[in-house]
Design a protein around this motif. Structure first.
Motif, PDB file in Angstrom:
ATOM      1  N   ALA A  96      33.657  37.336  29.092  1.00 39.57           N
ATOM      2  CA  ALA A  96      34.613  38.130  29.866  1.00 39.57           C
ATOM      3  C   ALA A  96      34.265  38.110  31.350  1.00 39.57           C
ATOM      4  N   LEU A  97      32.962  38.132  31.668  1.00 39.05           N
ATOM      5  CA  LEU A  97      32.546  38.075  33.069  1.00 39.05           C
ATOM      6  C   LEU A  97      32.940  36.746  33.701  1.00 39.05           C
ATOM      7  N   ALA A  98      32.729  35.645  32.983  1.00 40.01           N
ATOM      8  CA  ALA A  98      33.103  34.335  33.513  1.00 40.01           C
ATOM      9  C   ALA A  98      34.613  34.236  33.701  1.00 40.01           C
ATOM     10  N   GLN A  99      35.381  34.767  32.770  1.00 44.16           N
ATOM     11  CA  GLN A  99      36.837  34.712  32.881  1.00 44.16           C
ATOM     12  C   GLN A  99      37.343  35.562  34.046  1.00 44.16           C
ATOM     13  N   SER A 100      36.770  36.744  34.205  1.00 46.71           N
ATOM     14  CA  SER A 100      37.219  37.613  35.304  1.00 46.71           C
ATOM     15  C   SER A 100      36.831  37.022  36.657  1.00 46.71           C
ATOM     16  N   THR A 101      35.657  36.411  36.740  1.00 46.25           N
ATOM     17  CA  THR A 101      35.243  35.776  38.001  1.00 46.25           C
ATOM     18  C   THR A 101      36.173  34.632  38.366  1.00 46.25           C
ATOM     19  N   GLU A 102      36.523  33.824  37.378  1.00 50.47           N
ATOM     20  CA  GLU A 102      37.432  32.705  37.645  1.00 50.47           C
ATOM     21  C   GLU A 102      38.813  33.205  38.057  1.00 50.47           C
ATOM     22  N   LEU A 103      39.296  34.251  37.400  1.00 45.66           N
ATOM     23  CA  LEU A 103      40.614  34.780  37.744  1.00 45.66           C
ATOM     24  C   LEU A 103      40.620  35.354  39.151  1.00 45.66           C
ATOM     25  N   ALA A 104      39.536  36.041  39.541  1.00 43.30           N
ATOM     26  CA  ALA A 104      39.463  36.591  40.900  1.00 43.30           C
ATOM     27  C   ALA A 104      39.472  35.471  41.936  1.00 43.30           C
ATOM     28  N   GLU A 105      38.731  34.396  41.676  1.00 44.97           N
ATOM     29  CA  GLU A 105      38.732  33.268  42.606  1.00 44.97           C
ATOM     30  C   GLU A 105      40.102  32.612  42.669  1.00 44.97           C
ATOM     31  N   ARG A 106      40.767  32.514  41.535  1.00 40.78           N
ATOM     32  CA  ARG A 106      42.086  31.888  41.494  1.00 40.78           C
ATOM     33  C   ARG A 106      43.093  32.669  42.339  1.00 40.78           C
ATOM     34  N   LEU A 107      43.099  33.985  42.184  1.00 40.82           N
ATOM     35  CA  LEU A 107      44.034  34.815  42.941  1.00 40.82           C
ATOM     36  C   LEU A 107      43.707  34.849  44.422  1.00 40.82           C
ATOM     37  N   SER A 108      42.415  34.735  44.745  1.00 37.27           N
ATOM     38  CA  SER A 108      42.017  34.749  46.145  1.00 37.27           C
ATOM     39  C   SER A 108      42.375  33.440  46.845  1.00 37.27           C
ATOM     40  N   ASP A 109      42.195  32.321  46.157  1.00 34.33           N
ATOM     41  CA  ASP A 109      42.435  31.015  46.786  1.00 34.33           C
ATOM     42  C   ASP A 109      43.918  30.682  46.878  1.00 34.33           C
ATOM     43  N   LEU A 110      44.609  30.830  45.766  1.00 34.44           N
ATOM     44  CA  LEU A 110      46.010  30.407  45.732  1.00 34.44           C
ATOM     45  C   LEU A 110      46.794  31.346  44.807  1.00 34.44           C
ATOM     46  N   PRO A 111      47.310  32.436  45.320  1.00 32.01           N
ATOM     47  CA  PRO A 111      47.964  33.432  44.455  1.00 32.01           C
ATOM     48  C   PRO A 111      49.347  33.029  43.982  1.00 32.01           C
ATOM     49  N   GLU A 112      49.961  32.007  44.585  1.00 29.50           N
ATOM     50  CA  GLU A 112      51.304  31.631  44.163  1.00 29.50           C
ATOM     51  C   GLU A 112      51.493  30.128  44.278  1.00 29.50           C
ATOM     52  N   SER A 113      52.564  29.645  43.684  1.00 34.36           N
ATOM     53  CA  SER A 113      52.831  28.211  43.637  1.00 34.36           C
ATOM     54  C   SER A 113      53.177  27.684  45.024  1.00 34.36           C
ATOM     55  N   THR A 114      52.851  26.394  45.241  1.00 35.38           N
ATOM     56  CA  THR A 114      53.151  25.748  46.515  1.00 35.38           C
ATOM     57  C   THR A 114      53.218  24.241  46.308  1.00 35.38           C
TER      58      THR A 114
END
Length: 481
Positions: A148-166
């Motif tokens: 769960a920690l690894a999944q939450s860390t990856e999700l936080a990085e994903r939202l921080s880097d690129l929160p929407e499609s482009t």
């Protein structure tokens, strides 16, 4: 193609087996895995130590006959490279300046290949999901916490880097996809993957560039706020050189006109691997106007390239097909970039030099140190069992009378009988040497008559065993004077 396949197949088998054994041996040990950052490591020692590294993929290239380099920037030194594997350590796509430089590199010579894969997949999460059921019952709660920690860390990085499609010229980053696991495939290479164990997990997808995505405007072109990104940096360390750092920013497409312009003259795409529902997982880009005779291979994530996922036969075969598609390649560059982007220079990058003891493994010192090290191992193996060359040891002389005296003294000491010892010494001087006993002999204890009886002779005197020696002497009759 068949001969190429045979070579690459042989390249991947033993590294994958070793990696699988290492992963299985880690299950049930503390936190299960060592430190796995940075993602997509391409240089030692992290490239082998991290399951998110590219050590096995690099070994596959080397076994296929290519020399692999790990440059740090885009420079004229890459003009001698046949294949560039571009590793995104962030969810953001490569910057516009870097994409234009790479397209120019593809155009300068035909037959070149650029391989790019996204950050969408993490072998850390993949490994923990696969090994969770193999752990003992008492260790599974801790393993679920780490997952769960690894999944939450990856999700936080994903939202921080690129929160929407482009969109970024080479692909459309579609972040509005639900997590999926694909085990059946379609596309040009689907027959090569039929029946292989494993699945290809996805979350975000890198879609081939198509005009249909022009209607999916990002929020900042609809009047919303732009996502926070890194700022492009430009430095001039030399007067005659320009060094720039390219990062992705929303300013690449900061208006509706710029967005519409980006969808003109799109490159041609060919789907190589797709899911059974038609979602492209691996595709090829060609452009007869910009880089005729060269190609760009886009993988939606690093599942077929990272150490931790290459243990799966499915991912192994996809990795092999990627290499086969780029052969014959003599020189390959693994180039990683993070949030700081890609460094671009018009000065050829100098070769990496070893630091500390690593210098002993580089040419020309390696021509001396490596044979010397092998010779040292051989010499130690020869000398260690016997601690030196064989030789005859000096023998002790048995005719030395001093040895006899020494042995006799040790025997007398073991008797623990001083009277017997004094008698033996007295007999030696009187009978053997014919001399009077020395004075010091009488000073060692009570005077012993010269005619002392040998302790071996039978005694005629009857003594009371309960009577002490002093009492027996006091009870003896006085001798007349």
């Amino acid at each position: 193609m068949k001969s190429r396949q045979t070579v690459v197949n042989g390249a991947v088998r033993w590294p994958s087996i070793l990696l699988a054994m290492a992963c299985l041996s880690l299950s049930g040990c503390g936190d299960l895995l060592p430190e796995l950052v940075p993602f997509g490591s391409v240089s030692t020692p992290d490239q082998y130590r991290s399951i998110n590294g590219l050590g096995v993929h690099r070994k596959m290239w080397e076994t296929a006959g290519a020399k692999v380099l790990t440059p740090q920037k885009l420079s004229p030194k890459l003009d001698s490279i046949d294949v560039i594997v571009l590793v995104g350590q962030t969810f953001e796509p490569p910057g516009k300046a870097a994409r234009q430089w790479l397209e120019g590199w593809l155009a300068r010579e035909s037959g070149r290949t650029l391989i790019y894969f996204g950050r969408d997949f993490s072998a850390d999460v993949y490994y923990r999901e696969q090994t969770l059921s193999q752990l003992p019952i008492d260790e599974q709660p801790r393993a679920k916490q780490l997952l769960a920690l690894a999944q939450s860390t990856e999700l936080a990085e994903r939202l921080s880097d690129l929160p929407e499609s482009t969109f970024c010229d080479w692909f459309f980053v579609d972040v509005d996809q639900a997590p999926q696991q694909h085990s059946t495939f379609d596309g040009k290479w689907s027959s090569e993957l039929s029946g292989l164990d494993g699945h290809w997990p996805t979350r975000s997808l890198l879609q081939p560039p198509r005009s249909s995505y022009k209607s999916r405007l990002p929020s900042w072109l609809k009047g919303g706020a732009k996502p926070a990104t890194n700022i492009n940096l430009t430095v001039d360390p030399f007067e005659d050189a320009e060094v720039t750092r390219s990062t992705w920013t929303p300013e690449e497409l900061d208006s509706k006109e710029a967005w519409d312009t980006a969808f003109r003259n799109l490159p041609s795409s060919e789907t190589l691997v797709a899911s059974d529902s038609g979602q492209p997982l691996l595709f090829r880009l060609t452009n007869s106007k910009k880089y005729r005779g060269s190609q760009i291979l886009i993988a939606t994530n690093g599942a077929p390239l990272l150490n931790g996922s290459l243990v799966e036969p499915l991912h192994q075969r996809v990795g092999e097909l990627l290499i086969e598609e780029a052969l014959p390649a003599k020189r390959v560059a693994l180039l990683a970039y993070d949030h700081m982007g890609l460094l671009i220079s018009n000065i050829p990058e100098s070769d990496a030099r070893g630091a500390g003891l690593e210098m002993l493994m580089l040419w020309p010192l390696s021509a001396i140190t490596i044979p010397a090290a092998i010779l040292g191992v051989v010499v130690c193996a020869v000398l260690l069992p016997i601690l030196g060359r064989p030789q005859a040891l000096p023998q002790r002389s048995v005719s030395d009378f001093g040895l006899h005296v020494e042995a006799l003294g040790m025997m007398l000491q073991e008797t623990r009988d001083i009277d017997f010892a004094k008698t033996a010494v007295r007999d030696y001087f009187q009978k053997v040497r014919g001399e009077a006993p020395p004075i010091w002999l009488d000073q060692l204890g009570n005077h012993i008559p010269s005619e002392a009886q040998s302790p071996l002779a039978p005694s005629t005197e009857v003594k009371n065993p309960l009577e002490s020696p002093s009492e027996s002497r006091s009870s003896a009759p006085n001798t007349p004077q």
